[in-house]
Design a protein around this motif. Structure first.
Motif, PDB file in Angstrom:
ATOM      1  N   LYS A  45       0.831  -1.203   0.000  1.00 37.88           N
ATOM      2  CA  LYS A  45       0.000   0.000   0.000  1.00 37.88           C
ATOM      3  C   LYS A  45       0.866   1.255   0.000  1.00 37.88           C
ATOM      4  N   ARG A  46       0.469   2.236  -0.799  1.00 34.11           N
ATOM      5  CA  ARG A  46       1.213   3.483  -0.878  1.00 34.11           C
ATOM      6  C   ARG A  46       1.106   4.274   0.421  1.00 34.11           C
ATOM      7  N   ALA A  47       2.242   4.836   0.860  1.00 33.83           N
ATOM      8  CA  ALA A  47       2.216   5.706   2.032  1.00 33.83           C
ATOM      9  C   ALA A  47       1.428   6.965   1.690  1.00 33.83           C
ATOM     10  N   ASP A  48       0.815   7.598   2.693  1.00 28.68           N
ATOM     11  CA  ASP A  48       0.031   8.796   2.405  1.00 28.68           C
ATOM     12  C   ASP A  48       0.956   9.948   2.020  1.00 28.68           C
ATOM     13  N   ALA A  49       0.370  10.975   1.410  1.00 28.63           N
ATOM     14  CA  ALA A  49       1.152  12.081   0.861  1.00 28.63           C
ATOM     15  C   ALA A  49       2.014  12.782   1.918  1.00 28.63           C
ATOM     16  N   PRO A  50       1.482  13.133   3.089  1.00 28.25           N
ATOM     17  CA  PRO A  50       2.337  13.795   4.092  1.00 28.25           C
ATOM     18  C   PRO A  50       3.540  12.958   4.495  1.00 28.25           C
ATOM     19  N   LYS A 179      -5.152  21.272   3.168  1.00 24.37           N
ATOM     20  CA  LYS A 179      -6.272  20.394   3.508  1.00 24.37           C
ATOM     21  C   LYS A 179      -6.617  19.438   2.369  1.00 24.37           C
ATOM     22  N   ASP A 180      -5.930  19.599   1.225  1.00 20.43           N
ATOM     23  CA  ASP A 180      -6.247  18.745   0.077  1.00 20.43           C
ATOM     24  C   ASP A 180      -4.997  18.090  -0.511  1.00 20.43           C
ATOM     25  N   LEU A 181      -3.959  17.931   0.297  1.00 21.22           N
ATOM     26  CA  LEU A 181      -2.719  17.308  -0.184  1.00 21.22           C
ATOM     27  C   LEU A 181      -2.995  15.863  -0.581  1.00 21.22           C
ATOM     28  N   ARG A 182      -2.616  15.503  -1.811  1.00 23.19           N
ATOM     29  CA  ARG A 182      -2.972  14.184  -2.321  1.00 23.19           C
ATOM     30  C   ARG A 182      -1.999  13.738  -3.407  1.00 23.19           C
ATOM     31  N   HIS A 183      -2.047  12.438  -3.702  1.00 24.12           N
ATOM     32  CA  HIS A 183      -1.265  11.848  -4.787  1.00 24.12           C
ATOM     33  C   HIS A 183      -2.039  11.995  -6.089  1.00 24.12           C
ATOM     34  N   ILE A 184      -1.380  12.558  -7.111  1.00 25.71           N
ATOM     35  CA  ILE A 184      -2.042  12.786  -8.400  1.00 25.71           C
ATOM     36  C   ILE A 184      -1.852  11.619  -9.351  1.00 25.71           C
ATOM     37  N   GLY A 185      -0.654  11.044  -9.369  1.00 19.97           N
ATOM     38  CA  GLY A 185      -0.395   9.929 -10.272  1.00 19.97           C
ATOM     39  C   GLY A 185       1.090   9.722 -10.485  1.00 19.97           C
ATOM     40  N   ARG A 186       1.404   8.697 -11.284  1.00 22.96           N
ATOM     41  CA  ARG A 186       2.786   8.401 -11.655  1.00 22.96           C
ATOM     42  C   ARG A 186       3.088   9.103 -12.971  1.00 22.96           C
ATOM     43  N   GLU A 187       4.215   9.818 -13.035  1.00 26.63           N
ATOM     44  CA  GLU A 187       4.581  10.562 -14.228  1.00 26.63           C
ATOM     45  C   GLU A 187       6.082  10.451 -14.464  1.00 26.63           C
ATOM     46  N   ALA A 194       8.454   9.396 -11.472  1.00 25.59           N
ATOM     47  CA  ALA A 194       8.197  10.107 -10.215  1.00 25.59           C
ATOM     48  C   ALA A 194       6.726  10.052  -9.856  1.00 25.59           C
ATOM     49  N   ASP A 195       6.447  10.186  -8.557  1.00 26.15           N
ATOM     50  CA  ASP A 195       5.081  10.306  -8.064  1.00 26.15           C
ATOM     51  C   ASP A 195       4.763  11.782  -7.885  1.00 26.15           C
ATOM     52  N   HIS A 196       3.594  12.180  -8.360  1.00 28.66           N
ATOM     53  CA  HIS A 196       3.172  13.580  -8.384  1.00 28.66           C
ATOM     54  C   HIS A 196       2.196  13.833  -7.235  1.00 28.66           C
ATOM     55  N   TYR A 197       2.524  14.838  -6.400  1.00 30.93           N
ATOM     56  CA  TYR A 197       1.670  15.221  -5.278  1.00 30.93           C
ATOM     57  C   TYR A 197       1.257  16.685  -5.436  1.00 30.93           C
ATOM     58  N   ARG A 198       0.063  17.016  -4.942  1.00 30.58           N
ATOM     59  CA  ARG A 198      -0.451  18.381  -5.093  1.00 30.58           C
ATOM     60  C   ARG A 198      -1.264  18.772  -3.862  1.00 30.58           C
ATOM     61  N   GLY A 199      -1.142  20.048  -3.502  1.00 31.39           N
ATOM     62  CA  GLY A 199      -1.936  20.568  -2.403  1.00 31.39           C
ATOM     63  C   GLY A 199      -2.080  22.069  -2.519  1.00 31.39           C
ATOM     64  N   THR A 200      -2.991  22.645  -1.743  1.00 31.02           N
ATOM     65  CA  THR A 200      -3.238  24.089  -1.749  1.00 31.02           C
ATOM     66  C   THR A 200      -2.822  24.679  -0.407  1.00 31.02           C
TER      67      THR A 200
END
Length: 301
Positions: A45-50, A179-187, A194-200
């Motif tokens: 299982k993938r670790a969470d974004a933080p 509050k919306d940090l998340r994994h976007i996908g593999r790129e 690389a794994d792509h992460y995004r947050g505001t």
């Protein structure tokens, strides 16, 4: 003496960037396997974004050297570019900035070296000299050699090692208040999976933040720089490769001058940057620089 005052401000800004921090290759979709950003348990299982981004910051602090290329553009203004190389032990930094569409320091940019705590700026204003410094070179500390353990033993990790570039501010801000940090996908970034992460990051939330994810020093610096641009929130994207290292990050938001985007890419981890202090004979003192630059300004104004 506008020229001298402007230069003094540039020196202060450069010192701040190098003490605290300062490239848009295409990003392609990839379905590659083997991401290192997983928890490592039996389920895969993938670790969470933080968790991933915190681990990436910690791993970046272990790197002795790397290079970053930062590009920025706001609205219809010309694109800016900065090339920065960092080395922790012995401490050294090289920064080249290019204003607008210029291709070198001679056409509006700067070339700055920091070696052993001494700041050198390239100049063409002092006859017979290529650099100047505000330091007293006779009393400046000598560059220290890398720390060495016993034979065959790795040097002890220094918790105060610098994490350079914008990542310390951006990633810490995400970990602090997004509050919306998340994994976007593999790129794929360049040729690296690389794994792509995004947050505001909402600045009003960050102003109130006091916690372990971001020191007050970095929080205040991020707020100062982002508010100055006129943004009230920013979207931050981070790409982490299979070795757990950040390969790219991007900050974007809306300002009164139009949309702003700053992109930073990382490379050459562990490569000796061979940064050396300029030859003493090529370095002008601050008083020599002021006298020469002031004379030039009075002559041509």
């Amino acid at each position: 003496m506008k020229t001298i005052r402007k230069t003094a401000m540039a020196v202060t800004s450069a010192a701040l960037i190098m003490g605290l921090t300062a490239c848009g290759s295409g990003t392609k979709s990839s379905e590659g396997k083997g991401s290192s950003n997983r928890s490592g348990d039996a389920t895969g299982k993938r670790a969470d974004a933080p968790t991933v981004l915190k681990a990436a910051l910690e791993k970046m602090a272990q790197q002795n050297s790397y290079r970053t290329v930062e590009t920025g553009k706001t609205g219809s203004e010309p694109e800016s570019r900065a090339e920065m190389t960092f080395q922790n032990e012995p401490e050294a930094t090289e920064t080249k900035t290019f204003g607008g569409k210029s291709k070198g320091a001679a056409s509006g940019g700067t070339h700055i070296l920091s070696v052993g705590g001494v700041l050198y700026l390239a100049t063409s204003d002092v006859p017979g000299k290529s650099w100047y410094t505000m330091e007293d070179l006779d009393s400046a500390p000598k560059p220290s050699a890398p720390s060495q353990g016993k034979s065959g033993e790795k040097p002890k990790e220094n918790p105060e090692r610098r994490v350079q570039g914008a990542m310390k501010k951006w990633v810490s801000a995400l970990l602090a208040v997004s509050k919306d940090l998340r994994h976007i996908g593999r790129e794929t970034v360049g040729s690296r999976a690389a794994d792509h992460y995004r947050g505001t990051v909402v600045l009003a939330d960050l102003e109130r933040y006091e916690g372990p994810a971001m020191t007050k020093e970095y929080r205040d610096l991020y707020l100062l720089q982002t508010k100055k641009s006129g943004m009230d929130k920013a979207q931050i994207d981070v790409w982490v490769d299979e070795d757990g290292l950040i390969v790219k990050e991007e900050e974007k938001g809306r300002t009164p001058k139009g949309d702003e985007r700053i992109t930073e890419e990382f490379s050459d981890y562990g490569v000796d940057p061979k940064i050396k202090a300029p030859d003493r004979k090529d370095v002008a003192s601050w008083s020599e620089y002021v006298a020469s630059a002031g004379k030039k300004y009075r002559t041509h104004s």
